[in-house]
Design a protein around this motif. Sequence first.
Motif, PDB file in Angstrom:
ATOM      1  N   ASN A 126       0.815  -1.225   0.000  1.00 19.39           N
ATOM      2  CA  ASN A 126       0.000   0.000   0.000  1.00 19.39           C
ATOM      3  C   ASN A 126       0.843   1.268   0.000  1.00 19.39           C
ATOM      4  O   ASN A 126       0.404   2.316   0.481  1.00 19.39           O
ATOM      5  CB  ASN A 126      -0.951   0.027   1.203  1.00 19.39           C
ATOM      6  CG  ASN A 126      -2.031  -1.017   1.090  1.00 19.39           C
ATOM      7  OD1 ASN A 126      -2.573  -1.251   0.016  1.00 19.39           O
ATOM      8  ND2 ASN A 126      -2.332  -1.682   2.194  1.00 19.39           N
ATOM      9  N   ALA A 127       2.053   1.168  -0.516  1.00 20.22           N
ATOM     10  CA  ALA A 127       2.955   2.328  -0.493  1.00 20.22           C
ATOM     11  C   ALA A 127       3.378   2.679  -1.913  1.00 20.22           C
ATOM     12  O   ALA A 127       2.608   3.244  -2.676  1.00 20.22           O
ATOM     13  CB  ALA A 127       4.156   2.041   0.398  1.00 20.22           C
ATOM     14  N   PHE A 128       4.601   2.327  -2.289  1.00 23.86           N
ATOM     15  CA  PHE A 128       5.145   2.799  -3.563  1.00 23.86           C
ATOM     16  C   PHE A 128       4.719   1.913  -4.732  1.00 23.86           C
ATOM     17  O   PHE A 128       4.335   0.759  -4.562  1.00 23.86           O
ATOM     18  CB  PHE A 128       6.666   2.910  -3.485  1.00 23.86           C
ATOM     19  CG  PHE A 128       7.384   1.590  -3.343  1.00 23.86           C
ATOM     20  CD1 PHE A 128       7.832   0.903  -4.453  1.00 23.86           C
ATOM     21  CD2 PHE A 128       7.598   1.036  -2.086  1.00 23.86           C
ATOM     22  CE1 PHE A 128       8.499  -0.302  -4.326  1.00 23.86           C
ATOM     23  CE2 PHE A 128       8.270  -0.166  -1.943  1.00 23.86           C
ATOM     24  CZ  PHE A 128       8.711  -0.841  -3.067  1.00 23.86           C
ATOM     25  N   TYR A 129       4.805   2.488  -5.917  1.00 27.67           N
ATOM     26  CA  TYR A 129       4.466   1.801  -7.154  1.00 27.67           C
ATOM     27  C   TYR A 129       5.745   1.382  -7.866  1.00 27.67           C
ATOM     28  O   TYR A 129       6.757   2.072  -7.804  1.00 27.67           O
ATOM     29  CB  TYR A 129       3.661   2.704  -8.082  1.00 27.67           C
ATOM     30  CG  TYR A 129       2.314   3.109  -7.531  1.00 27.67           C
ATOM     31  CD1 TYR A 129       1.205   2.291  -7.692  1.00 27.67           C
ATOM     32  CD2 TYR A 129       2.157   4.310  -6.845  1.00 27.67           C
ATOM     33  CE1 TYR A 129      -0.033   2.664  -7.193  1.00 27.67           C
ATOM     34  CE2 TYR A 129       0.925   4.689  -6.338  1.00 27.67           C
ATOM     35  CZ  TYR A 129      -0.165   3.862  -6.521  1.00 27.67           C
ATOM     36  OH  TYR A 129      -1.385   4.230  -6.014  1.00 27.67           O
ATOM     37  N   LYS A 130       5.670   0.262  -8.579  1.00 28.37           N
ATOM     38  CA  LYS A 130       6.796  -0.157  -9.407  1.00 28.37           C
ATOM     39  C   LYS A 130       6.274  -0.957 -10.589  1.00 28.37           C
ATOM     40  O   LYS A 130       5.184  -1.543 -10.539  1.00 28.37           O
ATOM     41  CB  LYS A 130       7.800  -0.985  -8.601  1.00 28.37           C
ATOM     42  CG  LYS A 130       7.305  -2.365  -8.197  1.00 28.37           C
ATOM     43  CD  LYS A 130       8.433  -3.135  -7.514  1.00 28.37           C
ATOM     44  CE  LYS A 130       8.034  -4.593  -7.285  1.00 28.37           C
ATOM     45  NZ  LYS A 130       9.150  -5.387  -6.740  1.00 28.37           N
ATOM     46  N   LEU A 131       7.057  -0.949 -11.646  1.00 29.96           N
ATOM     47  CA  LEU A 131       6.739  -1.785 -12.799  1.00 29.96           C
ATOM     48  C   LEU A 131       7.153  -3.220 -12.492  1.00 29.96           C
ATOM     49  O   LEU A 131       8.132  -3.449 -11.781  1.00 29.96           O
ATOM     50  CB  LEU A 131       7.484  -1.290 -14.037  1.00 29.96           C
ATOM     51  CG  LEU A 131       7.059   0.080 -14.580  1.00 29.96           C
ATOM     52  CD1 LEU A 131       8.055   0.556 -15.628  1.00 29.96           C
ATOM     53  CD2 LEU A 131       5.654   0.023 -15.166  1.00 29.96           C
ATOM     54  N   PRO A 132       6.447  -4.207 -13.023  1.00 33.03           N
ATOM     55  CA  PRO A 132       6.900  -5.594 -12.861  1.00 33.03           C
ATOM     56  C   PRO A 132       8.276  -5.770 -13.492  1.00 33.03           C
ATOM     57  O   PRO A 132       8.580  -5.195 -14.534  1.00 33.03           O
ATOM     58  CB  PRO A 132       5.837  -6.400 -13.617  1.00 33.03           C
ATOM     59  CG  PRO A 132       4.642  -5.514 -13.695  1.00 33.03           C
ATOM     60  CD  PRO A 132       5.182  -4.118 -13.772  1.00 33.03           C
ATOM     61  N   LEU A 166      -2.075  -5.322  -7.925  1.00 29.48           N
ATOM     62  CA  LEU A 166      -1.829  -5.064  -9.339  1.00 29.48           C
ATOM     63  C   LEU A 166      -2.888  -4.092  -9.826  1.00 29.48           C
ATOM     64  O   LEU A 166      -4.080  -4.394  -9.809  1.00 29.48           O
ATOM     65  CB  LEU A 166      -1.885  -6.372 -10.135  1.00 29.48           C
ATOM     66  CG  LEU A 166      -1.530  -6.275 -11.620  1.00 29.48           C
ATOM     67  CD1 LEU A 166      -0.076  -5.828 -11.803  1.00 29.48           C
ATOM     68  CD2 LEU A 166      -1.763  -7.609 -12.318  1.00 29.48           C
ATOM     69  N   HIS A 167      -2.448  -2.905 -10.205  1.00 29.66           N
ATOM     70  CA  HIS A 167      -3.356  -1.854 -10.659  1.00 29.66           C
ATOM     71  C   HIS A 167      -3.211  -1.649 -12.162  1.00 29.66           C
ATOM     72  O   HIS A 167      -2.106  -1.785 -12.712  1.00 29.66           O
ATOM     73  CB  HIS A 167      -3.037  -0.519  -9.974  1.00 29.66           C
ATOM     74  CG  HIS A 167      -3.242  -0.510  -8.494  1.00 29.66           C
ATOM     75  ND1 HIS A 167      -4.471  -0.443  -7.903  1.00 29.66           N
ATOM     76  CD2 HIS A 167      -2.345  -0.556  -7.476  1.00 29.66           C
ATOM     77  CE1 HIS A 167      -4.339  -0.440  -6.579  1.00 29.66           C
ATOM     78  NE2 HIS A 167      -3.053  -0.519  -6.300  1.00 29.66           N
ATOM     79  N   ALA A 168      -4.302  -1.277 -12.790  1.00 26.70           N
ATOM     80  CA  ALA A 168      -4.266  -0.784 -14.168  1.00 26.70           C
ATOM     81  C   ALA A 168      -4.492   0.722 -14.082  1.00 26.70           C
ATOM     82  O   ALA A 168      -5.589   1.180 -13.744  1.00 26.70           O
ATOM     83  CB  ALA A 168      -5.340  -1.455 -15.010  1.00 26.70           C
TER      84      ALA A 168
END
Length: 200
Positions: free
Chosen positions: A71-77, A172-174
Motif C-alpha cells: 500500500n505504499a510505492f508503485y513499481k513496474l513488474p 496489481l493496478h491498471a
Amino acid sequence: MVNATGPLWYPLQNYFMIERENQPEEDHSVPTRIKRLEEQYAETGIRRSVDAIIVTTHRGFPHILVLQVANAFYKLPGGYLDPTESDRVGLLTRLNEQLGIPHPTKPGYVLPQGGEDWVVRDCLSTWWRPNFDTFLYPYLPAHCTTPKESKKLYLVTLPPQKTFAVPLNMKLHAIPIFEFYDNAARYGPQFAGIPYLLSK
C-alpha cells in the motif's frame, strides 16, 4: 494499437487475478537498498535491471499494469538480472516469479503457463544510476565511466486472456496512461516518461 498479426493489447476485463503468498521486498529501506547495490557492484560490477511496460485497455483507453507494494510505492513488474542472464530471458523469469501461477505442490516453482505467454518486445528506454544513490537518469552522463546500474524498460504484450497470481502484500493496478503524464511528483520520472515512450 495493432500490428500485422493482430492487436498488441486487449481489454482489461479479459484478465483475471488470484492471490498467492507474500513476496517480501529484498530491501526494507533506501539505505539498505544502496548498501546492497554497493555490495553487488563490488562482486559483479554494474547491476542490470529490466522492467515491463504492460499495456491493456479499459473503455478503449490505454492503461499500464503497475504493482503497488505494501500500500505504499508503485513499481513496474520486473527486477534485477543475474550476471549471466540476457535481458529477455531474465525479464520473463522475473515476470513469472512475480505474477506467475505457483505450482500447488512445489513451493517456489511456477507453472510455465503463468509466464510463457508474455512477449518481450522493444526496449523503450534505458535509465542509468551513475552513483551509489537513488537518482536514475534517462541518459548516461558524459563524465560517468563507471555507472552503478542500468535499468531497461521493455514493452511486454499479453495474450488475449491471462490469469495473474498477485502476492498478498502487493496489488496489481491498471492505471490510465494520462495519470502518468507530467506527474513525476506522484509516480517518479520513469512513470512520467511512459506516455512519451509509447507515443513513439
